[in-house]
Design a protein around this motif. Structure first.
Motif, short mmCIF file in Angstrom:
data_model
loop_
_atom_site.label_atom_id
_atom_site.label_comp_id
_atom_site.label_asym_id
_atom_site.label_seq_id
_atom_site.Cartn_x
_atom_site.Cartn_y
_atom_site.Cartn_z
N LEU A 291 2.84 39.74 68.85
CA LEU A 291 2.16 40.59 69.82
C LEU A 291 1.15 39.79 70.65
O LEU A 291 1.05 39.98 71.87
CB LEU A 291 1.44 41.74 69.09
N ALA A 292 0.44 38.88 70.02
CA ALA A 292 -0.57 38.08 70.72
C ALA A 292 0.04 37.20 71.80
O ALA A 292 -0.65 36.81 72.76
CB ALA A 292 -1.34 37.23 69.72
N HIS A 293 1.33 36.89 71.69
CA HIS A 293 1.99 36.02 72.67
C HIS A 293 3.02 36.77 73.50
O HIS A 293 3.90 36.16 74.12
CB HIS A 293 2.64 34.84 71.95
N ASP A 294 2.88 38.11 73.55
CA ASP A 294 3.77 38.95 74.36
C ASP A 294 5.24 38.74 74.03
O ASP A 294 6.10 38.70 74.92
CB ASP A 294 3.54 38.68 75.86
N VAL A 295 5.52 38.61 72.75
CA VAL A 295 6.90 38.41 72.29
C VAL A 295 7.37 39.67 71.57
O VAL A 295 6.68 40.17 70.66
CB VAL A 295 7.01 37.20 71.36
N ALA A 296 8.51 40.19 71.97
CA ALA A 296 9.13 41.31 71.27
C ALA A 296 10.03 40.75 70.17
O ALA A 296 10.87 39.88 70.43
CB ALA A 296 9.93 42.17 72.23
N ALA A 297 9.86 41.24 68.94
CA ALA A 297 10.61 40.73 67.79
C ALA A 297 11.34 41.89 67.13
O ALA A 297 10.71 42.79 66.56
CB ALA A 297 9.68 40.05 66.81
N GLU A 309 8.71 39.85 39.81
CA GLU A 309 7.71 40.77 40.36
C GLU A 309 7.05 40.21 41.63
O GLU A 309 5.94 40.60 41.98
CB GLU A 309 6.65 41.12 39.31
N ARG A 310 7.75 39.35 42.34
CA ARG A 310 7.25 38.79 43.60
C ARG A 310 8.34 38.96 44.66
O ARG A 310 9.52 38.76 44.38
CB ARG A 310 6.89 37.31 43.45
N PRO A 311 7.96 39.33 45.89
CA PRO A 311 8.97 39.52 46.93
C PRO A 311 9.60 38.20 47.35
O PRO A 311 8.94 37.15 47.38
CB PRO A 311 8.17 40.14 48.09
N ILE A 312 10.89 38.25 47.69
CA ILE A 312 11.60 37.06 48.12
C ILE A 312 12.71 37.47 49.09
O ILE A 312 13.25 38.57 48.99
CB ILE A 312 12.19 36.31 46.90
N GLY A 313 13.02 36.62 50.02
CA GLY A 313 14.08 36.90 50.98
C GLY A 313 13.77 36.30 52.33
O GLY A 313 12.90 35.43 52.47
N SER A 314 14.47 36.75 53.35
CA SER A 314 14.24 36.28 54.71
C SER A 314 14.61 37.37 55.70
O SER A 314 15.37 38.29 55.37
CB SER A 314 15.04 35.01 55.00
N LEU A 315 14.06 37.26 56.89
CA LEU A 315 14.33 38.20 57.98
C LEU A 315 14.75 37.42 59.21
O LEU A 315 14.12 36.41 59.55
CB LEU A 315 13.07 39.03 58.29
N THR A 316 15.80 37.88 59.85
CA THR A 316 16.27 37.24 61.08
C THR A 316 15.89 38.12 62.27
O THR A 316 16.22 39.32 62.29
CB THR A 316 17.80 37.03 61.04
N PHE A 317 15.19 37.52 63.24
CA PHE A 317 14.68 38.24 64.40
C PHE A 317 15.39 37.79 65.67
O PHE A 317 15.77 36.62 65.81
CB PHE A 317 13.18 37.95 64.61
N GLU A 318 15.52 38.75 66.60
CA GLU A 318 15.81 38.39 67.99
C GLU A 318 14.47 38.43 68.73
O GLU A 318 13.77 39.45 68.74
CB GLU A 318 16.77 39.38 68.65
N LEU A 319 14.11 37.30 69.34
CA LEU A 319 12.85 37.19 70.07
C LEU A 319 13.12 37.22 71.56
O LEU A 319 13.97 36.47 72.07
CB LEU A 319 12.12 35.89 69.71
N THR A 320 12.43 38.10 72.27
CA THR A 320 12.53 38.16 73.72
C THR A 320 11.13 38.13 74.32
O THR A 320 10.16 38.60 73.72
CB THR A 320 13.26 39.44 74.17
N GLY A 321 11.04 37.54 75.51
CA GLY A 321 9.76 37.40 76.18
C GLY A 321 9.71 36.07 76.91
O GLY A 321 10.71 35.34 76.97
N PRO A 322 8.55 35.70 77.45
CA PRO A 322 8.45 34.43 78.18
C PRO A 322 8.69 33.25 77.24
O PRO A 322 8.25 33.25 76.08
CB PRO A 322 7.01 34.44 78.70
N ASP A 323 9.41 32.23 77.74
CA ASP A 323 9.73 31.07 76.92
C ASP A 323 8.47 30.43 76.34
O ASP A 323 8.43 30.03 75.17
CB ASP A 323 10.51 30.03 77.73
N GLY A 324 7.43 30.32 77.18
CA GLY A 324 6.19 29.71 76.70
C GLY A 324 5.55 30.52 75.59
O GLY A 324 5.00 29.96 74.64
N GLY A 325 5.62 31.83 75.71
CA GLY A 325 5.06 32.69 74.67
C GLY A 325 5.81 32.56 73.36
O GLY A 325 5.20 32.54 72.28
#
Length: 344
Positions: A291-297, A309-325
């Protein structure tokens, strides 16, 4: 720090195969330390050297070089007569159960006690106690062919515990069982460790077996130990391709190349996979950074599980927004110690 129960020091084992006397390296400079009272897993594909390793621990094979310690004994330095005494303190569980068809359930459990010269009254007492422990006291007079696979393995566990060993070796002990029965047998091995204080070494090619019950794990590949550590550390951040391959298959939280190709057709933005970290507010920190870099995830793939008893895994995001952000957001996450992969 707990004392060592099993220790291998720079162990190499070679075999001579074929008419031309070709040398096959089964184990290559393997060093391991199994603490007394822990459940230690050894995982690897077929041919990785796991079965050779277990035969060295119980003294059925001798290394070409290196040393093997079991308890206070260097088993590699002992003559065969003295190795037999060490083996009496080691129980073995096999993939195919190895029960005597001609003996009853009670007779199978009593067999190692009879060989050891234990008197009849004491044999009967131990057999009854062990069959009660594994939940088969009411099947004492049945024969193996009357039992299910899981029940046969329970008999195998009771037999392995008959001589009251301090070390239990399980060689692919659940490979012949269905998932539900596998869970029941693993729960029983957990009880053996917790309630009887027995050190357990699990040899397997199934990471789900390791994650269910082990404290630490060694990953074998091509006769070498390529990675070793606490279960959570190896799962959360595998450092070798062999370990990553097992983790990917167990967690199923990362897209395969084929799945990634399909995702790209539907999601034209930059695709990034973030490894979940065991810390408070992890996902909130991700959201704030984007959010701080104007990126939609948008989450397009992934999974979160629980291990010890500990969380584990991964999340795959599509990131959109300005390349610099996007670049700035990813740099900020990396600087915060977050592990991420930009999917090519």
């Amino acid at each position: 720090m707990k004392a060592s129960h099993v220790r291998l020091e720079h162990v190499t084992k070679t075999f001579t195969r074929g008419r031309n006397g070709a040398q096959v390296v089964a184990l290559d400079d393997v060093s391991l330390d199994v603490a007394r009272g822990e459940v230690f897993g050894v995982i690897g594909h077929s041919g990785a050297g796991k079965s050779t390793l277990i035969r060295l621990i119980n003294g059925l094979e001798s290394p070409t070089s290196g040393r093997v310690h079991v308890g206070d004994q260097e088993i590699t330095a002992l003559p065969e007569r003295d190795r037999r005494a060490v083996r009496r303190d080691i129980g073995m569980i096999f993939q195919q159960f190895n029960l005597f068809r001609s003996r009853t359930v009670a007779g199978n459990v009593a067999y190692p006690l009879k060989v050891a010269g234990v008197g009849r009254a004491e044999r009967d007492r131990r057999v009854a106690r062990l069959l009660d422990f594994v939940g088969l006291l009411d099947r004492a007079h049945d024969h193996p062919e009357q039992l299910s696979g899981g029940q046969k393995q329970r008999v195998g566990i009771a037999r392995a515990l008959a001589t009251e060993p301090s070390l239990l070796l399980a060689d692919e002990a659940t490979s012949a069982l269905d998932p539900r029965t596998t869970g029941e047998v693993l729960a029983l091995l957990g009880r053996v460790n917790r309630e009887l204080g027995v050190t357990v070494v699990l040899i397997t090619h199934e990471l789900d077996v390791i994650r269910a019950v082990a404290d630490r794990v060694a990953v074998m590949d091509g006769g070498r130990v390529v990675e070793e550590g606490a279960i959570y550390d190896v799962f959360a951040n595998p450092g070798t391709p062999a370990a990553a391959d097992f983790v990917r298959g167990a967690l199923r939280d990362r897209p395969s190349p084929e799945t990634l190709a399909r995702l790209r057709h539907r999601h034209p933005g930059r695709i990034v996979t973030v490894t979940l970290r065991d810390r408070t507010g992890f996902q909130t920190a991700l959201a704030k950074t984007f959010l701080a870099h104007d990126v939609a995830a948008d989450i397009i793939y992934g999974g979160i599980d629980e291990l010890q008893e500990r969380p584990i895994g991964s999340l795959t995001f599509e990131l959109t927004g300005p390349d610099g952000g996007i670049r700035a957001a990813l740099d900020a996450l990396r600087a915060d110690g977050i592990i991420l992969t930009e999917e090519a």
